[in-house]
Design an enzyme around this catalytic site. Structure first.
Site, short mmCIF file in Angstrom:
data_model
loop_
_atom_site.label_atom_id
_atom_site.label_comp_id
_atom_site.label_asym_id
_atom_site.label_seq_id
_atom_site.Cartn_x
_atom_site.Cartn_y
_atom_site.Cartn_z
NE ARG A 39 -35.16 2.75 -35.10
CZ ARG A 39 -34.32 1.83 -35.60
NH1 ARG A 39 -33.95 0.79 -34.89
NH2 ARG A 39 -33.84 1.96 -36.81
CG ASN A 40 -43.10 -0.81 -38.78
OD1 ASN A 40 -44.01 -0.13 -39.27
ND2 ASN A 40 -42.58 -1.84 -39.40
CB SER A 41 -43.12 4.79 -39.78
OG SER A 41 -42.81 4.22 -41.02
CG PHE A 42 -48.61 0.00 -40.27
CD1 PHE A 42 -48.89 -0.06 -41.62
CD2 PHE A 42 -49.65 -0.21 -39.37
CE1 PHE A 42 -50.18 -0.35 -42.07
CE2 PHE A 42 -50.93 -0.49 -39.81
CZ PHE A 42 -51.20 -0.56 -41.16
CB SER A 144 -44.32 1.03 -42.29
OG SER A 144 -44.50 -0.34 -41.99
#
Length: 165
Positions: A39-42, A144
């Site tokens: 779920r990290n958007s980096f 992120s």
């Protein structure tokens, strides 16, 4: 609480931008990959800016990042923390990475962007007072992390502006 240690930087000699997080989370440490939490958007942010597939193999994403002139690292070399949240880092346990050597080895870096508030705070507290840097711009960007409740579109827009320099 347990002691955690960050990764080596992802970088090459032509890097112009350094993206700094605070410390990898539990899933990233287990996977031995930056920003491994699904779920990290980096990676979707970077893919949106640099035009690669965020779902491609980790090694491919890393290659695309480096080919785009972006280096990736964390402010902290190690710390004591339970879980993954920056707010869980034990006071007095932050040990920064060796940025003096890093900047000497990467003379083309002209912009440092912080992936969230903790990265900026730790850098300004534990690193910046011991550096003599000039000609480098510093920018804090929306984290992120899935804990930072800003839409992916807003994050991509903010990161795109900062990384377009």
């Amino acid at each position: 609480m347990s002691a955690v240690t960050s990764f080596n930087p992802i970088s090459n000699q032509s890097a112009r931008v350094l993206v700094l997080g605070s410390m990898p989370g539990v899933l990233s440490l287990k996977a031995n990959q930056y920003y491994a939490h699904p779920r990290n958007s980096f990676w979707p942010i970077m893919a949106g800016i640099y035009g690669f597939d965020a779902e491609s193999a980790y090694e491919t994403r890393v290659e695309k990042l480096m080919a785009s002139g972006v280096a990736l690292w964390d402010v902290l070399h190690n710390c004591v923390r339970a879980g993954s949240l920056d707010s869980a880092i034990e006071a007095g346990s932050r040990v920064p990475n060796d940025f003096l050597s890093f900047f000497q080895q990467h003379p083309h870096i002209k912009h440092v962007v912080f992936n969230g508030a903790e990265a900026e705070k730790s850098f300004n507290t534990y690193v910046l007072p011991h550096l003599n840097v000039s000609g480098i711009t510093f920018t804090r960007l929306p984290s992120s992390s899935p804990a930072h409740a800003v839409s992916l579109e807003q994050k991509i827009a903010a990161w795109r502006v900062a990384l377009s320099d």
